[in-house]
Design a protein around this motif. Structure first.
Motif, short mmCIF file in Angstrom:
data_model
loop_
_atom_site.label_atom_id
_atom_site.label_comp_id
_atom_site.label_asym_id
_atom_site.label_seq_id
_atom_site.Cartn_x
_atom_site.Cartn_y
_atom_site.Cartn_z
N VAL A 172 0.83 -1.20 0.00
CA VAL A 172 0.00 0.00 0.00
C VAL A 172 0.87 1.25 0.00
CG1 VAL A 172 -0.15 0.05 2.54
CG2 VAL A 172 -1.96 1.11 1.19
N ARG A 173 0.34 2.33 -0.56
CA ARG A 173 1.00 3.62 -0.48
C ARG A 173 -0.04 4.68 -0.12
NH1 ARG A 173 2.72 4.87 -6.81
NH2 ARG A 173 0.69 4.49 -7.78
N PHE A 182 0.61 9.30 -8.64
CA PHE A 182 0.48 9.17 -7.19
C PHE A 182 1.80 9.46 -6.49
CE2 PHE A 182 -0.07 7.46 -3.04
CZ PHE A 182 -1.42 7.40 -2.79
N ALA A 183 2.88 8.84 -6.98
CA ALA A 183 4.18 9.00 -6.32
C ALA A 183 4.62 10.46 -6.33
CB ALA A 183 5.22 8.12 -7.00
N ASP A 184 4.40 11.16 -7.46
CA ASP A 184 4.78 12.57 -7.53
C ASP A 184 4.00 13.41 -6.53
OD1 ASP A 184 6.58 11.98 -9.53
OD2 ASP A 184 5.20 12.50 -11.17
N ALA A 212 2.69 12.34 -3.76
CA ALA A 212 3.13 11.99 -2.41
C ALA A 212 4.41 12.75 -2.07
CB ALA A 212 3.34 10.49 -2.30
N ARG A 213 5.35 12.82 -3.00
CA ARG A 213 6.60 13.54 -2.75
C ARG A 213 6.35 15.03 -2.54
NH1 ARG A 213 8.13 10.12 -7.18
NH2 ARG A 213 9.42 8.38 -6.46
N GLN A 214 5.34 15.56 -3.22
CA GLN A 214 5.07 16.99 -3.15
C GLN A 214 4.26 17.38 -1.91
OE1 GLN A 214 3.34 18.58 -6.72
NE2 GLN A 214 2.92 20.60 -5.82
N TYR A 215 3.28 16.56 -1.52
CA TYR A 215 2.33 16.98 -0.50
C TYR A 215 2.41 16.19 0.81
CZ TYR A 215 -0.03 19.72 -4.10
OH TYR A 215 -0.32 20.64 -5.07
N GLY A 264 7.68 7.95 -2.55
CA GLY A 264 6.42 8.08 -3.28
C GLY A 264 5.22 7.64 -2.47
N GLY A 265 5.35 7.65 -1.16
CA GLY A 265 4.24 7.23 -0.29
C GLY A 265 4.17 5.75 -0.05
#
Length: 483
Positions: free
Chosen positions: A341-342, A375-377, A379-382, A391-392
């Protein structure tokens, strides 16, 4: 110059009439009732009227009896203060409403109430503690907006399989003010947010702590932490009394298994003592517990409630809070489910209100579903979680590795599906399941479960310390017995 006799007579008549009218105003007697110069109609003798129209032609109200003008000899009591917590008052009306609400609910569930004064005392103590906690949370900057309260009430109604309107009607039919219910929800959310921000988010469990705990469990004797509710009935009581006590205990079991707050149930009805501690005995080895208690709780998992247990003192309802010793590895026996999961985590704080956090995550989820962002982008940003750099990605997690709110949302997702914003003690999440598999028990599983157990224990201990500190620091003035 000599004034004619006719003019002088007219002047005398006019003076008499004016004096009569003035006297009537002072005495409250209609001017027309004066005798002498005027007749029954209030006109001067001779048929001509010389009175001012506003004095005699307009009817006057009847005089108000003097008794109605007097103030009551005794004051009427509208409300009074029964306790002061720092600078905030708890009123008799609030206490009576709480007593009525709890009494009505427990009576409807077939529970025998404690003596009225004892119930009142217990509830006042709880209200004092709750008030002190609310004050401390507000001082820390915790605020709950109306949107959050509305959303929580709607969720509670949905869990009860009712609309908000139906839920409100049910509350009012039970004698509970909807506004008072909303205030209770706001109070619980305030303390919950404080715990998430100031306690849960700061709990850390080191690998050395996991090692020490696992080493202790290999040689430690089995210990149980049990909460209990006692429904008293003597051994020689009539069969009818025994049956009634058993039925009451069974009702409590059902209520506790249905999700009722065990500590609140204890505070309202237990006769075993320890009401303010939720009936919790504390960690005890098996040799310090009655054999029938050990037999009842041994098959249970933490959080489960046993069937009622009969002893010479009455019927006991037992809930297993925690178990230690006896080989912790036993929890991981057999195949276990794993989920890859992420997530993206954003916390509510002074800069980000709950409404803003939910709106931002909803917008991010819509963009990801539309395929315009990754999604990964995002996660890295927010994301403010430690997994943001990956990436979460949280990797493979077992059942019980995450908090219950996260786990329920994760289990409900299909592989690849993105959740709506999910609230947990750590903040709000967007969750996506990448894979699922079933795996045999492994040492990593044991360590993961141990780490989660220690985190929960630390959180509970710190929260209990905080509630005690808040209560001890509070200035409390009791006025319940003042007349």
């Amino acid at each position: 110059m000599k004034i004619p006799l006719t003019v002088r007579l007219l002047a005398v008549l006019l003076a008499c009439t004016s004096f009569s009218a003035a006297l009537a105003q002072l005495s409250g007697t209609p001017a027309g009732s004066a005798t002498g110069a005027t007749g029954a109609t209030g006109a001067p003798a001779g048929g001509a009227s010389f009175a001012t129209p506003g004095l005699l032609t307009s009817p006057r109200p009847a005089a108000v009896p003097a008794a109605n003008n007097r103030l009551p000899s005794e004051p009427v009591l509208i409300d009074r203060i029964v306790a002061i917590v720092n600078a905030e008052a708890i009123t008799d009306r609030e206490l009576r409403q709480k007593v009525d609400s709890v009494s009505r609910r427990l009576t409807s569930q077939g529970v025998t109430l404690p003596p009225p004064q004892e119930l009142q005392r217990q509830l006042l103590e709880r209200m004092i503690g709750d008030t002190a906690q609310q004050q401390a949370a507000r001082e820390a900057g915790i605020r709950i907006d109306e949107v959050t309260i509305d959303r929580t009430v709607a969720r509670i109604a949905q869990e009860s399989q009712m609309t908000v309107a139906q839920f409100r009607a049910r509350l009012e039919a039970d004698g509970v003010s909807f506004q008072a219910f909303r205030q209770d929800v706001a109070s619980e959310l305030t303390v919950s947010r404080f715990r998430e921000r100031e306690i849960d988010s700061r709990i850390q469990v080191s690998e050395s702590e996991v090692d020490v705990y696992l080493a202790e469990q290999k040689t430690a004797a089995i210990e149980f932490n049990i909460a209990q509710i006692l429904v008293p009935v003597s051994e020689d009581a009539p069969a009818e009394s025994v049956a009634k006590a058993r039925q009451q205990a069974q009702s409590i079991v059902q209520m506790a298994r249905a999700g009722g707050d065990f500590a609140r149930i204890v505070g309202s009805m237990s006769s075993a003592g320890g009401q303010l501690q939720g009936g919790i005995t504390g960690m005890r080895t098996v040799d310090r517990l009655p054999a029938l208690f050990v037999e009842a709780v041994t098959p249970l998992k933490p959080g489960e409630v046993a069937d009622e247990v009969r002893s010479p003192a009455g019927f006991h309802v037992l809930k297993l809070i925690e178990r230690r010793g006896g080989g912790w590895s036993s929890v991981s026996s057999g195949p276990v489910k794993q989920t890859r999961v992420r997530h993206i985590l954003i916390r509510v704080n002074e800069l980000n209100s709950e409404t803003d956090v939910i709106r931002r995550l909803t917008e991010i989820a819509e963009r990801m579903r539309a395929g315009s962002v990754d999604f990964a982008d995002m996660a890295r940003q927010y994301s403010v979680d430690g997994s943001a750099g990956q990436g979460g990605d949280l990797g493979w997690v077992y059942q019980g590795d995450t908090v219950s709110e996260f786990e329920r949302a994760m289990d409900a997702l299909e592989v690849g599906q993105i959740s709506a914003p999910v609230r947990s003690p750590f903040g709000y999440h967007l969750i996506q399941v990448s894979e699922r598999r079933t795996d045999d028990a492994s040492p990593e599983r044991v360590r993961s479960a141990t780490r989660n157990l220690l985190r929960i224990r630390k959180s509970n201990e710190r929260f209990q310390e905080w509630t005690t500190e808040v209560r001890d620091r509070a200035y409390v003035e009791y006025r319940l017995d003042d007349q």
